[in-house]
Write an enzyme that holds these catalytic residues in place. Structure first.
Site, PDB file in Angstrom:
ATOM      1  N   ASP A 170       0.889  -1.165   0.000  1.00 36.74           N
ATOM      2  CA  ASP A 170       0.000   0.000   0.000  1.00 36.74           C
ATOM      3  C   ASP A 170       0.920   1.207   0.000  1.00 36.74           C
ATOM      4  OD1 ASP A 170      -1.621   2.123   0.410  1.00 36.74           O
ATOM      5  OD2 ASP A 170      -2.649   1.320   2.173  1.00 36.74           O
ATOM      6  N   SER A 226      -0.014  14.682 -14.693  1.00 36.28           N
ATOM      7  CA  SER A 226      -1.254  14.802 -15.479  1.00 36.28           C
ATOM      8  C   SER A 226      -1.305  16.184 -16.117  1.00 36.28           C
ATOM      9  CB  SER A 226      -2.466  14.641 -14.559  1.00 36.28           C
ATOM     10  OG  SER A 226      -3.661  14.928 -15.264  1.00 36.28           O
ATOM     11  N   TYR A 236      -7.395  16.964  -6.742  1.00 39.31           N
ATOM     12  CA  TYR A 236      -6.637  16.046  -7.616  1.00 39.31           C
ATOM     13  C   TYR A 236      -5.652  16.850  -8.460  1.00 39.31           C
ATOM     14  CZ  TYR A 236      -5.412  12.997 -11.492  1.00 39.31           C
ATOM     15  OH  TYR A 236      -4.692  12.286 -12.435  1.00 39.31           O
ATOM     16  N   LYS A 283      -1.350  16.762  -8.561  1.00 35.71           N
ATOM     17  CA  LYS A 283      -0.503  16.547  -9.741  1.00 35.71           C
ATOM     18  C   LYS A 283       0.432  17.744  -9.962  1.00 35.71           C
ATOM     19  CE  LYS A 283      -1.833  12.412 -10.716  1.00 35.71           C
ATOM     20  NZ  LYS A 283      -0.884  11.289 -10.632  1.00 35.71           N
TER      21      LYS A 283
HETATM   22  N1  LIG Z   1      -6.622   7.785 -16.705  1.00 34.53           N
HETATM   23  C1  LIG Z   1      -6.496   9.097 -16.850  1.00 34.53           C
HETATM   24  O1  LIG Z   1      -7.336   9.780 -17.450  1.00 34.53           O
HETATM   25  C2  LIG Z   1      -5.279   9.789 -16.284  1.00 34.53           C
HETATM   26  C3  LIG Z   1      -4.912  11.031 -16.815  1.00 34.53           C
HETATM   27  C4  LIG Z   1      -3.775  11.665 -16.316  1.00 34.53           C
HETATM   28  C5  LIG Z   1      -3.026  11.057 -15.323  1.00 34.53           C
HETATM   29  N2  LIG Z   1      -3.411   9.851 -14.819  1.00 34.53           N
HETATM   30  C6  LIG Z   1      -2.577   9.254 -13.782  1.00 34.53           C
HETATM   31  O2  LIG Z   1      -2.056   8.044 -14.268  1.00 34.53           O
HETATM   32  C7  LIG Z   1      -1.762   7.171 -13.187  1.00 34.53           C
HETATM   33  C8  LIG Z   1      -2.369   5.805 -13.461  1.00 34.53           C
HETATM   34  O3  LIG Z   1      -3.783   5.956 -13.528  1.00 34.53           O
HETATM   35  P1  LIG Z   1      -4.745   4.953 -14.305  1.00 34.53           P
HETATM   36  O4  LIG Z   1      -5.694   5.804 -15.023  1.00 34.53           O
HETATM   37  O5  LIG Z   1      -3.949   3.929 -15.024  1.00 34.53           O
HETATM   38  O6  LIG Z   1      -5.531   4.339 -13.044  1.00 34.53           O
HETATM   39  P2  LIG Z   1      -5.997   2.857 -12.673  1.00 34.53           P
HETATM   40  O7  LIG Z   1      -7.020   3.040 -11.610  1.00 34.53           O
HETATM   41  O8  LIG Z   1      -6.343   2.086 -13.891  1.00 34.53           O
HETATM   42  O9  LIG Z   1      -4.676   2.208 -12.047  1.00 34.53           O
HETATM   43  C9  LIG Z   1      -4.129   2.662 -10.846  1.00 34.53           C
HETATM   44  C10 LIG Z   1      -3.434   1.486 -10.170  1.00 34.53           C
HETATM   45  O10 LIG Z   1      -2.861   1.993  -8.952  1.00 34.53           O
HETATM   46  C11 LIG Z   1      -3.142   1.083  -7.906  1.00 34.53           C
HETATM   47  N3  LIG Z   1      -3.159   1.800  -6.635  1.00 34.53           N
HETATM   48  C12 LIG Z   1      -3.952   2.847  -6.294  1.00 34.53           C
HETATM   49  N4  LIG Z   1      -3.704   3.214  -5.033  1.00 34.53           N
HETATM   50  C13 LIG Z   1      -2.720   2.399  -4.563  1.00 34.53           C
HETATM   51  C14 LIG Z   1      -2.062   2.272  -3.316  1.00 34.53           C
HETATM   52  N5  LIG Z   1      -2.353   3.064  -2.278  1.00 34.53           N
HETATM   53  N6  LIG Z   1      -1.112   1.327  -3.186  1.00 34.53           N
HETATM   54  C15 LIG Z   1      -0.822   0.500  -4.214  1.00 34.53           C
HETATM   55  N7  LIG Z   1      -1.432   0.558  -5.415  1.00 34.53           N
HETATM   56  C16 LIG Z   1      -2.369   1.501  -5.583  1.00 34.53           C
HETATM   57  C17 LIG Z   1      -4.521   0.503  -8.257  1.00 34.53           C
HETATM   58  O11 LIG Z   1      -4.772  -0.725  -7.588  1.00 34.53           O
HETATM   59  C18 LIG Z   1      -4.408   0.355  -9.768  1.00 34.53           C
HETATM   60  O12 LIG Z   1      -3.864  -0.897 -10.128  1.00 34.53           O
HETATM   61  C19 LIG Z   1      -2.338   7.859 -11.944  1.00 34.53           C
HETATM   62  O13 LIG Z   1      -1.276   8.503 -11.253  1.00 34.53           O
HETATM   63  C20 LIG Z   1      -3.309   8.876 -12.518  1.00 34.53           C
HETATM   64  O14 LIG Z   1      -3.497   9.968 -11.654  1.00 34.53           O
HETATM   65  C21 LIG Z   1      -4.516   9.202 -15.281  1.00 34.53           C
END
Ligand SMILES: NC(=O)c1ccc[n+]([C@@H]2O[C@H](COP(=O)([O-])OP(=O)(O)OC[C@H]3O[C@@H](n4cnc5c(N)ncnc54)[C@H](O)[C@@H]3O)[C@@H](O)[C@H]2O)c1
Length: 249
Positions: A60, A140, A153, A157
């Site tokens: 975690d 982001s 959020y 970032k």
């Molecule tokens: N999807 C979007 O639109 C987007 C856009 C810009 C930035 N992001 C960033 O990209 C990154 C990945 O996001 P995503 O969209 O692939 O999300 P996602 O929810 O598909 O994947 C996130 C992963 O992180 C893990 N996770 C979350 N909290 C955790 C913790 N406390 N300990 C261990 N594991 C943990 C989850 O279990 C999951 O496997 C993030 O930092 C998100 O902020 C996403």
């Protein structure tokens, strides 16, 4: 084979962008540790990858003790660490900034910001010993061109971008590069949380602000993470690179 035999960690590697980065790093010859707290998803994903160079470690990332134990185990397994991708992240649901609960605020900052402090406490001394390393932080476009109703959020970032630049300047003399990627809204499970509801209307609203006319994908982000992690980016540190189809122009 841009990461041949490199030892790499991808946090949040069980899903979305992280999963895309894991697959691409494996294709390029890396050894990859997926760090995630969703063990079921991580193990199912690993099974599908059919590679003996990927393994899973539970942590975690919002819990300092859990991260310390993770690095204890990793240091038994690996003598060096070449690449760390701080990708795990979360969000609060869209809301007026004064209506976001303190619990949600704390969760967002613990996962998106404090986790980077925790992983740095162990990864940075390790990389310093070998005088080499690359850290890639997933920030982001929210840091650069924030949308309303995701304020805390967005701010987490923004923290990530400043942390990246500050880490980069402090660690440059140690030959450790630190860069950030700023993805635009992407096709991952997290997208519905950003939009509040996944309907054709909300999708259209988000898409209308992306000049190239589509969401980002795990492949887009993986290609950029690969570049920044590889020796091809040997002269690049401290950037926050938009992968956003022109959203921030
Ligand atoms: N999807 C979007 O639109 C987007 C856009 C810009 C930035 N992001 C960033 O990209 C990154 C990945 O996001 P995503 O969209 O692939 O999300 P996602 O929810 O598909 O994947 C996130 C992963 O992180 C893990 N996770 C979350 N909290 C955790 C913790 N406390 N300990 C261990 N594991 C943990 C989850 O279990 C999951 O496997 C993030 O930092 C998100 O902020 C996403």
């Amino acid at each position: 084979m841009k990461l041949q035999d490199k030892n790499t960690i991808v946090t949040g590697g069980a899903s979305g962008f992280g999963a895309g980065i894991v697959a691409r790093f494996l294709e390029e010859g890396a050894n990859v540790t997926i760090v995630d707290f969703d063990e079921t998803a991580a193990l199912a994903y690993m099974e599908s990858l059919k590679s003996d160079r990927v393994h899973f470690e539970y942590a975690d990332l919002a819990d300092g003790k859990s991260v310390a134990e993770l690095f204890d185990r990793l240091q038994t397994r690996w003598s060096r660490l070449d690449v760390l991708v701080n990708n795990a992240g979360t969000t609060h649901l869209p809301a007026l900034l004064e209506d976001v609960s303190e619990k949600d605020f704390d969760k967002v900052f613990a996962v998106n910001a404090k986790s980077v402090y925790y992983t740095s406490k162990f990864a940075v001394p390790w990389m310093k010993q070998q005088a080499a390393g690359a850290i890639v932080n997933i920030a982001s476009t929210a840091a650069l061109s924030p949308r309303p109703h995701l304020t805390w959020y967005n701010a987490s970032k923004g923290w990530m971008v400043t942390a990246t630049k500050s880490m980069a300047i402090e660690l440059a003399s140690e030959r450790i590069r630190v860069n950030a990627i700023c993805p635009v809204a992407g096709e991952t499970p997290l997208l519905a949380s950003f939009m509040g509801s996944d309907t054709p209307e909300t999708r259209e609203k988000f898409l209308s602000s992306i000049p190239l006319g589509r969401f980002s994908t795990p492949k887009d982000i993986a290609a950029t993470a690969l570049y920044l992690a590889s020796d091809e980016a040997a002269m690049i540190t401290g950037v926050a690179l938009e992968v956003d189809g022109g959203r921030c122009i």
